[in-house]
Design a protein around this motif. Sequence first.
Motif, PDB file in Angstrom:
ATOM      1  N   VAL A 129       0.651  -1.112  -0.140  1.00  0.00           N
ATOM      2  CA  VAL A 129       0.517  -0.352  -0.142  1.00  0.00           C
ATOM      3  C   VAL A 129       0.991   1.363  -0.015  1.00  0.00           C
ATOM      4  CG1 VAL A 129      -1.719   1.294   1.093  1.00  0.00           C
ATOM      5  CG2 VAL A 129      -1.848  -1.096   1.066  1.00  0.00           C
ATOM      6  N   TRP A 130       2.317   1.661   0.753  1.00  0.00           N
ATOM      7  CA  TRP A 130       3.334   2.187   0.641  1.00  0.00           C
ATOM      8  C   TRP A 130       3.170   2.781  -0.569  1.00  0.00           C
ATOM      9  CZ3 TRP A 130       3.596   6.644   3.575  1.00  0.00           C
ATOM     10  CH2 TRP A 130       4.348   7.599   2.964  1.00  0.00           C
ATOM     11  N   LEU A 153       0.379   5.724   9.800  1.00  0.00           N
ATOM     12  CA  LEU A 153      -1.644   5.716   9.536  1.00  0.00           C
ATOM     13  C   LEU A 153      -1.608   4.335   8.188  1.00  0.00           C
ATOM     14  CD1 LEU A 153      -1.806   9.186   8.943  1.00  0.00           C
ATOM     15  CD2 LEU A 153      -3.234   7.745  10.886  1.00  0.00           C
ATOM     16  N   VAL A 154      -0.244   3.740   7.673  1.00  0.00           N
ATOM     17  CA  VAL A 154      -1.160   2.936   7.022  1.00  0.00           C
ATOM     18  C   VAL A 154      -1.161   1.342   7.344  1.00  0.00           C
ATOM     19  CG1 VAL A 154       0.744   1.173   5.115  1.00  0.00           C
ATOM     20  CG2 VAL A 154       0.831   3.346   5.168  1.00  0.00           C
ATOM     21  N   LEU A 156      -2.390   1.498  10.433  1.00  0.00           N
ATOM     22  CA  LEU A 156      -3.556   1.657  11.655  1.00  0.00           C
ATOM     23  C   LEU A 156      -4.513   1.278  10.436  1.00  0.00           C
ATOM     24  CD1 LEU A 156      -4.958   2.982  14.083  1.00  0.00           C
ATOM     25  CD2 LEU A 156      -5.131   4.902  13.643  1.00  0.00           C
ATOM     26  N   ALA A 157      -4.755   1.678   9.131  1.00  0.00           N
ATOM     27  CA  ALA A 157      -5.836   2.467   8.531  1.00  0.00           C
ATOM     28  C   ALA A 157      -5.604   0.013   7.694  1.00  0.00           C
ATOM     29  CB  ALA A 157      -5.422   2.462   7.070  1.00  0.00           C
ATOM     30  N   ALA A 158      -4.668  -0.275   7.915  1.00  0.00           N
ATOM     31  CA  ALA A 158      -5.118  -2.117   7.623  1.00  0.00           C
ATOM     32  C   ALA A 158      -5.433  -2.840   8.427  1.00  0.00           C
ATOM     33  CB  ALA A 158      -3.518  -1.977   7.712  1.00  0.00           C
ATOM     34  N   GLN A 159      -5.460  -2.069  10.558  1.00  0.00           N
ATOM     35  CA  GLN A 159      -6.254  -2.647  10.780  1.00  0.00           C
ATOM     36  C   GLN A 159      -8.250  -2.217  11.264  1.00  0.00           C
ATOM     37  OE1 GLN A 159      -3.725  -0.975  14.546  1.00  0.00           O
ATOM     38  NE2 GLN A 159      -3.149  -2.041  15.487  1.00  0.00           N
ATOM     39  N   GLU A 160      -8.231  -1.406  10.834  1.00  0.00           N
ATOM     40  CA  GLU A 160      -9.651  -0.170  10.948  1.00  0.00           C
ATOM     41  C   GLU A 160     -10.171  -1.545   9.826  1.00  0.00           C
ATOM     42  OE1 GLU A 160     -11.318   3.810  10.313  1.00  0.00           O
ATOM     43  OE2 GLU A 160     -10.610   2.948  12.172  1.00  0.00           O
ATOM     44  N   VAL A 161      -9.348  -1.712   8.816  1.00  0.00           N
ATOM     45  CA  VAL A 161     -10.272  -2.494   7.353  1.00  0.00           C
ATOM     46  C   VAL A 161     -10.432  -3.665   8.003  1.00  0.00           C
ATOM     47  CG1 VAL A 161     -10.087  -3.148   5.376  1.00  0.00           C
ATOM     48  CG2 VAL A 161      -9.331  -0.510   5.802  1.00  0.00           C
ATOM     49  N   ALA A 162      -9.064  -4.800   8.716  1.00  0.00           N
ATOM     50  CA  ALA A 162      -9.973  -5.889   8.777  1.00  0.00           C
ATOM     51  C   ALA A 162     -11.110  -6.108  10.151  1.00  0.00           C
ATOM     52  CB  ALA A 162      -8.245  -6.774   9.009  1.00  0.00           C
ATOM     53  N   ALA A 163     -10.466  -4.953  10.370  1.00  0.00           N
ATOM     54  CA  ALA A 163     -11.711  -4.804  12.017  1.00  0.00           C
ATOM     55  C   ALA A 163     -13.217  -4.396  11.170  1.00  0.00           C
ATOM     56  CB  ALA A 163     -11.222  -4.386  12.630  1.00  0.00           C
ATOM     57  N   SER A 164     -13.516  -4.097  10.361  1.00  0.00           N
ATOM     58  CA  SER A 164     -14.868  -3.841   9.336  1.00  0.00           C
ATOM     59  C   SER A 164     -15.423  -4.600   8.699  1.00  0.00           C
ATOM     60  CB  SER A 164     -14.177  -2.503   9.081  1.00  0.00           C
ATOM     61  OG  SER A 164     -13.669  -2.578   7.766  1.00  0.00           O
ATOM     62  N   ARG A 165     -14.502  -5.890   8.839  1.00  0.00           N
ATOM     63  CA  ARG A 165     -14.981  -6.602   7.730  1.00  0.00           C
ATOM     64  C   ARG A 165     -15.053  -8.035   8.523  1.00  0.00           C
ATOM     65  NH1 ARG A 165     -14.059  -3.313   4.958  1.00  0.00           N
ATOM     66  NH2 ARG A 165     -13.589  -3.111   2.116  1.00  0.00           N
TER      67      ARG A 165
END
Length: 230
Positions: A129-130, A153-154, A156-165
Motif C-alpha cells: 500500500v505504501w 497511518l498505513v 492503522l488503516a490496515a487494522q481498521e479495514v480488517a476490523a470492519s470486515r
Amino acid sequence: MNLQELEYTRIELRRALADLSGSTKGQLQAFSEHPPADKNKYPRHHPEIVMEGGDGCGSKVVTTLATPLYVLETRSRRRPLPPIKDTEFACSAWRRSVNGLGEHLQAWVRYCYGYDLTFRYQTLMCQHVWEQFQRQHSGKKIQGRVTKKLVGLVWLAAQEVAASRNNDTYQEYAGAALARMVSVERSTWLRVYSGHWAAFKASFAEMDSQALSEILSRYEEYQELKVAEM
C-alpha cells in the motif's frame, strides 16, 4: 462479485484458516499434568549392571544409584490420531486457493481472516500500500514529518479495514481521535491527513476485494476439476 458472494467467501476463509492446533494438548503439557513415569513402583529394588573388566579381570556387578522407573504408555488411544482432521480436509480447496495468491494478497487474507499476526505478513501488505501511495504522489513534495506520520497511518488503516470486515458493529475512528493519535490539530488533520487516510483505507479495501475474487474463482476451478475427475 456481489455482496453475498463476498460474505460467503469470508465465512469459508475464516473456517479454512482457523488454527485448530490447540484442540489437543501437546506432549510436554500432557506429561506435566499426568507424568507417565512412576518411580515408586519398585522403591527398594535398584537395578544392577554387570560390567566386564579388562584382561585378567572378571565381571563385576554394580548397583546403580538411580531409582527404577515404571513408565506407562504415552498413547492413550488404541488408534493414533489421523494426520489431518475431517474439517481441515474439507477446507483444503480454500487453503489451496489462498496459497495461489500473490504475496501481498496472501498476507492480507491470512492477517484479516486467519488472524495470523506474523510480522512478515504485516510488512508485505503495508509495504504494498505504501509503494502504491508513493507511485501516486511521485511528483508531489511531502514534508518529512508528514511522511513519518503517514507511515504509521498505513498500519492503522490496515487494522481498521480488517476490523470492519470481521465485526459488523465496529465503529471507525473519528477525525478528532485520529488527530490526537498523530499529535496534530483537527483542522490540520482535515487539511493534510484526511485525504491520505481515506486513500489508505481504499487501498486495503481494494486489496480485500481483489483477494476474495481471486480466491473464489480458484475455488470454483478446483471444484470443477474435482467433478470432472469423478
